[in-house]
Design a protein around this motif. Structure first.
Motif, PDB file in Angstrom:
ATOM      1  N   ASN A   7     -17.474  -5.552  76.628  1.00  0.00           N
ATOM      2  CA  ASN A   7     -16.780  -6.201  77.732  1.00  0.00           C
ATOM      3  C   ASN A   7     -17.330  -5.669  79.044  1.00  0.00           C
ATOM      4  O   ASN A   7     -17.692  -4.500  79.147  1.00  0.00           O
ATOM      5  N   TYR A   8     -17.379  -6.513  80.033  1.00  0.00           N
ATOM      6  CA  TYR A   8     -17.941  -6.109  81.308  1.00  0.00           C
ATOM      7  C   TYR A   8     -16.981  -6.430  82.438  1.00  0.00           C
ATOM      8  O   TYR A   8     -16.061  -7.236  82.286  1.00  0.00           O
ATOM      9  N   SER A   9     -17.240  -5.800  83.539  1.00  0.00           N
ATOM     10  CA  SER A   9     -16.514  -6.101  84.773  1.00  0.00           C
ATOM     11  C   SER A   9     -17.545  -6.204  85.887  1.00  0.00           C
ATOM     12  O   SER A   9     -18.375  -5.306  86.038  1.00  0.00           O
ATOM     13  N   SER A  10     -17.487  -7.306  86.628  1.00  0.00           N
ATOM     14  CA  SER A  10     -18.484  -7.487  87.685  1.00  0.00           C
ATOM     15  C   SER A  10     -17.902  -8.346  88.789  1.00  0.00           C
ATOM     16  O   SER A  10     -17.200  -9.321  88.521  1.00  0.00           O
ATOM     17  N   SER A  11     -18.217  -7.969  90.012  1.00  0.00           N
ATOM     18  CA  SER A  11     -17.771  -8.741  91.165  1.00  0.00           C
ATOM     19  C   SER A  11     -18.640  -9.969  91.386  1.00  0.00           C
ATOM     20  O   SER A  11     -18.267 -10.873  92.115  1.00  0.00           O
ATOM     21  N   TYR A  12     -19.791  -9.961  90.786  1.00  0.00           N
ATOM     22  CA  TYR A  12     -20.745 -11.052  90.973  1.00  0.00           C
ATOM     23  C   TYR A  12     -21.049 -11.681  89.616  1.00  0.00           C
ATOM     24  O   TYR A  12     -20.639 -11.178  88.575  1.00  0.00           O
ATOM     25  N   SER A  13     -21.779 -12.779  89.636  1.00  0.00           N
ATOM     26  CA  SER A  13     -22.249 -13.342  88.374  1.00  0.00           C
ATOM     27  C   SER A  13     -23.269 -12.389  87.786  1.00  0.00           C
ATOM     28  O   SER A  13     -24.332 -12.174  88.361  1.00  0.00           O
TER      29      SER A  13
ATOM     30  N   SER B 220     -26.017  -6.281  88.239  1.00  0.00           N
ATOM     31  CA  SER B 220     -25.582  -7.173  89.308  1.00  0.00           C
ATOM     32  C   SER B 220     -26.305  -6.834  90.586  1.00  0.00           C
ATOM     33  O   SER B 220     -26.779  -5.724  90.770  1.00  0.00           O
ATOM     34  N   TYR B 221     -26.369  -7.773  91.495  1.00  0.00           N
ATOM     35  CA  TYR B 221     -27.124  -7.563  92.717  1.00  0.00           C
ATOM     36  C   TYR B 221     -26.555  -6.402  93.509  1.00  0.00           C
ATOM     37  O   TYR B 221     -25.360  -6.267  93.686  1.00  0.00           O
ATOM     38  N   SER B 222     -27.466  -5.581  93.975  1.00  0.00           N
ATOM     39  CA  SER B 222     -27.080  -4.482  94.848  1.00  0.00           C
ATOM     40  C   SER B 222     -28.289  -4.078  95.674  1.00  0.00           C
ATOM     41  O   SER B 222     -29.411  -4.151  95.192  1.00  0.00           O
ATOM     42  N   ASN B 223     -28.044  -3.692  96.918  1.00  0.00           N
ATOM     43  CA  ASN B 223     -29.155  -3.197  97.728  1.00  0.00           C
ATOM     44  C   ASN B 223     -29.769  -1.956  97.117  1.00  0.00           C
ATOM     45  O   ASN B 223     -30.936  -1.660  97.287  1.00  0.00           O
ATOM     46  N   GLN B 224     -28.941  -1.203  96.439  1.00  0.00           N
ATOM     47  CA  GLN B 224     -29.441  -0.019  95.727  1.00  0.00           C
ATOM     48  C   GLN B 224     -29.663  -0.447  94.281  1.00  0.00           C
ATOM     49  O   GLN B 224     -28.849  -0.208  93.424  1.00  0.00           O
ATOM     50  N   ALA B 225     -30.778  -1.052  94.019  1.00  0.00           N
ATOM     51  CA  ALA B 225     -30.983  -1.707  92.723  1.00  0.00           C
ATOM     52  C   ALA B 225     -30.868  -0.753  91.558  1.00  0.00           C
ATOM     53  O   ALA B 225     -30.471  -1.144  90.479  1.00  0.00           O
ATOM     54  N   GLY B 226     -31.180   0.464  91.765  1.00  0.00           N
ATOM     55  CA  GLY B 226     -31.105   1.377  90.636  1.00  0.00           C
ATOM     56  C   GLY B 226     -29.693   1.524  90.138  1.00  0.00           C
ATOM     57  O   GLY B 226     -29.440   1.596  88.950  1.00  0.00           O
ATOM     58  N   THR B 227     -28.732   1.572  91.038  1.00  0.00           N
ATOM     59  CA  THR B 227     -27.358   1.777  90.615  1.00  0.00           C
ATOM     60  C   THR B 227     -26.718   0.492  90.141  1.00  0.00           C
ATOM     61  O   THR B 227     -25.582   0.462  89.754  1.00  0.00           O
ATOM     62  N   ALA B 228     -27.414  -0.615  90.187  1.00  0.00           N
ATOM     63  CA  ALA B 228     -26.862  -1.876  89.725  1.00  0.00           C
ATOM     64  C   ALA B 228     -27.058  -2.063  88.237  1.00  0.00           C
ATOM     65  O   ALA B 228     -26.623  -3.047  87.682  1.00  0.00           O
TER      66      ALA B 228
END
Lengths: 116, 116
Positions: B24-30, B95-103
């Motif tokens: 199961n996941y949780s995400s603010s974005y698609s 998910s998209y993030s400016n800090q791609a590593g932590t996404a």
């Protein structure tokens, strides 16, 4: 073609010593990640390099940990004054397009670090 | 914030029976979602990925996963287990993030055991 290469594959060190772990990413991959996998835990993000941009160091657990990436290719993860809790498998991954949500990672086989 | 939960730390099946590994996941974005597999003493390998195209995704070695937005799930299945499927499986959300590593968020992993 060649995958992500990590060396050494195994490293045993005494508590308090410094260690260096090396990662050769896939040629042409601009993004490089370091993860740590401790026994019974999931993968823990450590640091992320994207091209020549400043790295995202938000995952480094302490100031004993540092990493550099020379020439946008090979990366070295350094752990100073190692502690027993640093024992883990350290995984390197590269990706052709960092920061892109559809870009999966290619992982190396990891370096198993044991601190005695 | 994004997160991923693998509901079972260990799954045991008999050879020839179906496999179900729950995520199961949780995400603010698609989100983009991945399953990685790690065989003993080997590196992580991408099994399959979901990137907002077809909700049923087919991967390597007969595995597939279905993205269910209403249930925020991305369970991994295989109709008939093989001995060589014994490994650790990681569900990953990106998910998209400016800090791609932590996404890139990894679950804690599910160990699949297959008995004859």
């Amino acid at each position: 073609g060649a995958g992500v290469s990590q060396s050494p594959s195994n490293k045993v060190t005494e508590k308090g010593k410094d260690v260096e772990l090396r990662c050769d990413p896939i040629s042409g991959h601009t993004a490089l990640y370091w993860y740590r996998q401790s026994l019974g835990q999931g993968l823990e993000f450590l640091i992320y390099f994207q091209g020549n941009s400043a790295p995202d160091k938000s995952g480094l657990p302490s100031d004993r940990f540092s990493a550099e990436r020379t020439g946008g290719s090979v990366s070295t993860l350094t752990i100073q004054r190692t502690q027993q809790e640093d024992s883990a498998v350290y995984l390197c991954a590269s990706s052709p397009r960092g920061g892109q949500v559809n870009s999966p990672l290619h992982f190396g086989n990891g370096t198993r670090l044991t601190v005695t | 914030a994004q997160s991923v939960t693998q509901l079972d730390s260990h799954v045991s099946v008999s050879e020839g029976t179906p496999v179900l590994l729950r995520c199961n996941y949780s995400s603010s974005y698609s989100p983009s979602l991945f399953w990685y597999v790690q065989h003993p003493n080997k590196g992580l390998q991408l099994l399959l990925k979901y990137t907002s195209a077809a909700t049923l995704v087919k991967g390597i070695n007969g595995f597939e996963a279905e993205f269910k937005k209403s249930e925020t799930s991305f369970h991994l299945t295989k109709p008939s287990a093989h001995m060589s499927d014994a490994a650790e499986y990681f569900c990953v959300v990106s998910s998209y993030s400016n800090q791609a590593g932590t996404a890139l968020i990894f679950g804690k992993g599910t160990t699949l055991s297959v008995s004859s």
